[in-house]
Motif scaffolding. Structure first.
Motif, PDB file in Angstrom:
ATOM      1  N   GLY A  52      -7.012   7.040   5.164  1.00  0.00           N
ATOM      2  CA  GLY A  52      -6.798   5.872   6.010  1.00  0.00           C
ATOM      3  C   GLY A  52      -5.505   5.999   6.779  1.00  0.00           C
ATOM      4  O   GLY A  52      -4.953   7.092   6.928  1.00  0.00           O
ATOM      5  N   ARG A  53      -5.023   4.868   7.247  1.00  0.00           N
ATOM      6  CA  ARG A  53      -3.826   4.838   8.096  1.00  0.00           C
ATOM      7  C   ARG A  53      -2.556   5.128   7.314  1.00  0.00           C
ATOM      8  O   ARG A  53      -2.422   4.726   6.163  1.00  0.00           O
ATOM      9  CB  ARG A  53      -3.678   3.467   8.742  1.00  0.00           C
ATOM     10  CG  ARG A  53      -4.760   3.134   9.725  1.00  0.00           C
ATOM     11  CD  ARG A  53      -4.586   1.704  10.227  1.00  0.00           C
ATOM     12  NE  ARG A  53      -5.755   1.333  11.000  1.00  0.00           N
ATOM     13  CZ  ARG A  53      -5.693   0.792  12.199  1.00  0.00           C
ATOM     14  NH1 ARG A  53      -4.527   0.522  12.748  1.00  0.00           N
ATOM     15  NH2 ARG A  53      -6.791   0.490  12.845  1.00  0.00           N
ATOM     16  N   VAL A  54      -1.627   5.774   8.000  1.00  0.00           N
ATOM     17  CA  VAL A  54      -0.287   5.974   7.467  1.00  0.00           C
ATOM     18  C   VAL A  54       0.492   4.691   7.747  1.00  0.00           C
ATOM     19  O   VAL A  54       0.567   4.239   8.890  1.00  0.00           O
ATOM     20  CB  VAL A  54       0.411   7.190   8.126  1.00  0.00           C
ATOM     21  CG1 VAL A  54       1.826   7.346   7.598  1.00  0.00           C
ATOM     22  CG2 VAL A  54      -0.399   8.461   7.899  1.00  0.00           C
ATOM     23  N   GLU A  55       1.039   4.076   6.702  1.00  0.00           N
ATOM     24  CA  GLU A  55       1.786   2.827   6.859  1.00  0.00           C
ATOM     25  C   GLU A  55       3.210   3.107   7.338  1.00  0.00           C
ATOM     26  O   GLU A  55       3.741   4.198   7.093  1.00  0.00           O
ATOM     27  CB  GLU A  55       1.830   2.078   5.518  1.00  0.00           C
ATOM     28  CG  GLU A  55       0.467   1.684   4.979  1.00  0.00           C
ATOM     29  CD  GLU A  55      -0.249   0.656   5.811  1.00  0.00           C
ATOM     30  OE1 GLU A  55       0.415  -0.086   6.571  1.00  0.00           O
ATOM     31  OE2 GLU A  55      -1.491   0.582   5.728  1.00  0.00           O
ATOM     32  N   GLU A 113      -3.848   6.199  -0.483  1.00  0.00           N
ATOM     33  CA  GLU A 113      -5.234   5.959  -0.062  1.00  0.00           C
ATOM     34  C   GLU A 113      -6.234   6.444  -1.111  1.00  0.00           C
ATOM     35  O   GLU A 113      -7.212   5.761  -1.407  1.00  0.00           O
ATOM     36  CB  GLU A 113      -5.509   6.630   1.288  1.00  0.00           C
ATOM     37  CG  GLU A 113      -4.873   5.914   2.470  1.00  0.00           C
ATOM     38  CD  GLU A 113      -5.560   4.603   2.823  1.00  0.00           C
ATOM     39  OE1 GLU A 113      -6.684   4.321   2.340  1.00  0.00           O
ATOM     40  OE2 GLU A 113      -4.966   3.827   3.611  1.00  0.00           O
ATOM     41  N   VAL A 114      -5.998   7.624  -1.687  1.00  0.00           N
ATOM     42  CA  VAL A 114      -6.914   8.132  -2.715  1.00  0.00           C
ATOM     43  C   VAL A 114      -6.910   7.182  -3.914  1.00  0.00           C
ATOM     44  O   VAL A 114      -7.974   6.836  -4.444  1.00  0.00           O
ATOM     45  CB  VAL A 114      -6.549   9.570  -3.142  1.00  0.00           C
ATOM     46  CG1 VAL A 114      -7.365   9.991  -4.365  1.00  0.00           C
ATOM     47  CG2 VAL A 114      -6.774  10.546  -1.994  1.00  0.00           C
ATOM     48  N   ALA A 115      -5.734   6.730  -4.335  1.00  0.00           N
ATOM     49  CA  ALA A 115      -5.654   5.807  -5.473  1.00  0.00           C
ATOM     50  C   ALA A 115      -6.379   4.501  -5.167  1.00  0.00           C
ATOM     51  O   ALA A 115      -7.137   3.987  -5.999  1.00  0.00           O
ATOM     52  CB  ALA A 115      -4.194   5.540  -5.830  1.00  0.00           C
ATOM     53  N   GLU A 116      -6.158   3.946  -3.962  1.00  0.00           N
ATOM     54  CA  GLU A 116      -6.792   2.672  -3.596  1.00  0.00           C
ATOM     55  C   GLU A 116      -8.305   2.795  -3.526  1.00  0.00           C
ATOM     56  O   GLU A 116      -9.027   1.879  -3.938  1.00  0.00           O
ATOM     57  CB  GLU A 116      -6.268   2.190  -2.238  1.00  0.00           C
ATOM     58  CG  GLU A 116      -4.847   1.677  -2.260  1.00  0.00           C
ATOM     59  CD  GLU A 116      -4.317   1.319  -0.874  1.00  0.00           C
ATOM     60  OE1 GLU A 116      -3.173   0.866  -0.812  1.00  0.00           O
ATOM     61  OE2 GLU A 116      -5.035   1.493   0.143  1.00  0.00           O
ATOM     62  N   GLU A 117      -8.805   3.906  -2.978  1.00  0.00           N
ATOM     63  CA  GLU A 117     -10.240   4.030  -2.722  1.00  0.00           C
ATOM     64  C   GLU A 117     -11.026   4.623  -3.885  1.00  0.00           C
ATOM     65  O   GLU A 117     -12.235   4.431  -3.961  1.00  0.00           O
ATOM     66  CB  GLU A 117     -10.480   4.859  -1.456  1.00  0.00           C
ATOM     67  CG  GLU A 117      -9.977   4.150  -0.210  1.00  0.00           C
ATOM     68  CD  GLU A 117     -10.220   4.916   1.072  1.00  0.00           C
ATOM     69  OE1 GLU A 117     -10.610   6.108   1.014  1.00  0.00           O
ATOM     70  OE2 GLU A 117     -10.017   4.327   2.143  1.00  0.00           O
ATOM     71  N   GLY A 151     -12.953   1.487  -4.929  1.00  0.00           N
ATOM     72  CA  GLY A 151     -12.157   0.282  -4.751  1.00  0.00           C
ATOM     73  C   GLY A 151     -11.714   0.143  -3.315  1.00  0.00           C
ATOM     74  O   GLY A 151     -11.972   1.019  -2.487  1.00  0.00           O
ATOM     75  N   ASP A 152     -11.030  -0.939  -2.998  1.00  0.00           N
ATOM     76  CA  ASP A 152     -10.465  -1.179  -1.682  1.00  0.00           C
ATOM     77  C   ASP A 152     -11.522  -1.016  -0.587  1.00  0.00           C
ATOM     78  O   ASP A 152     -12.435  -1.806  -0.510  1.00  0.00           O
ATOM     79  CB  ASP A 152      -9.249  -0.260  -1.466  1.00  0.00           C
ATOM     80  CG  ASP A 152      -8.424  -0.669  -0.265  1.00  0.00           C
ATOM     81  OD1 ASP A 152      -8.400  -1.875   0.053  1.00  0.00           O
ATOM     82  OD2 ASP A 152      -7.808   0.209   0.351  1.00  0.00           O
ATOM     83  N   ASP A 153     -11.413   0.026   0.222  1.00  0.00           N
ATOM     84  CA  ASP A 153     -12.311   0.209   1.369  1.00  0.00           C
ATOM     85  C   ASP A 153     -13.573   0.994   1.031  1.00  0.00           C
ATOM     86  O   ASP A 153     -14.291   1.402   1.937  1.00  0.00           O
ATOM     87  CB  ASP A 153     -11.578   0.938   2.501  1.00  0.00           C
ATOM     88  CG  ASP A 153     -10.446   0.105   3.082  1.00  0.00           C
ATOM     89  OD1 ASP A 153     -10.489  -1.134   2.940  1.00  0.00           O
ATOM     90  OD2 ASP A 153      -9.533   0.682   3.675  1.00  0.00           O
ATOM     91  N   ALA A 154     -13.837   1.257  -0.242  1.00  0.00           N
ATOM     92  CA  ALA A 154     -14.980   2.089  -0.632  1.00  0.00           C
ATOM     93  C   ALA A 154     -15.989   1.283  -1.446  1.00  0.00           C
ATOM     94  O   ALA A 154     -15.625   0.565  -2.363  1.00  0.00           O
ATOM     95  CB  ALA A 154     -14.501   3.281  -1.452  1.00  0.00           C
TER      96      ALA A 154
END
Length: 133
Positions: free
Chosen positions: A39-42, A54-58, A99-102
């Protein structure tokens, strides 16, 4: 007018059987399609931090981020341009849970990946990078 460039990252994570980690996107762009986690770089983040987050969130997995594998540009929403840098990453901990976006996350073999509806140009790009599972 130049399109707004949006820095993004993705992860190429393989398991012991050289299956590739993919996620099914829950949101646009590409809702319902399978792609690499990313995903996006914050603001204030460097690429490795963004990849790990991103990997952890998704996927629920903790990864160690390695080398840059390649970079692609994709048209984004409202005339923006997604600049996506994909990195090799190694799973070090965690339980695979979407999770998140997945809406789903799994490790897939090459035949399984080729049978899935994937994000535009994912298969050809991975093939060019010699990165298919």
């Amino acid at each position: 007018m130049e399109p707004q460039r949006v820095d993004c990252v993705g992860a190429l994570v393989y398991d012991e059987q050289h299956r590739l980690l993919v996620i099914q996107r829950a949101n646009e762009p590409g809702r319902g399609l399978w792609s690499l986690p990313g995903g996006r770089v914050e603001p204030g983040e460097d690429d490795p931090a963004a990849v790990a987050r991103e990997v952890a969130e998704e996927t629920g997995l903790t990864v160690e981020v390695g080398e840059l594998v390649g970079e692609v540009e994709r048209d984004g929403a409202h005339g923006s341009l997604y600049v996506i840098r994909d990195y090799a990453a190694t799973r070090v901990a965690g339980t695979l849970t979407p999770g998140d976006d997945a809406t789903d996350a799994r490790f897939v073999t090459r035949p399984e990946l080729l049978a899935l509806p994937t994000a535009a140009l994912l298969i050809s790009t991975l093939d060019q990078w010699n990165a298919l599972p």
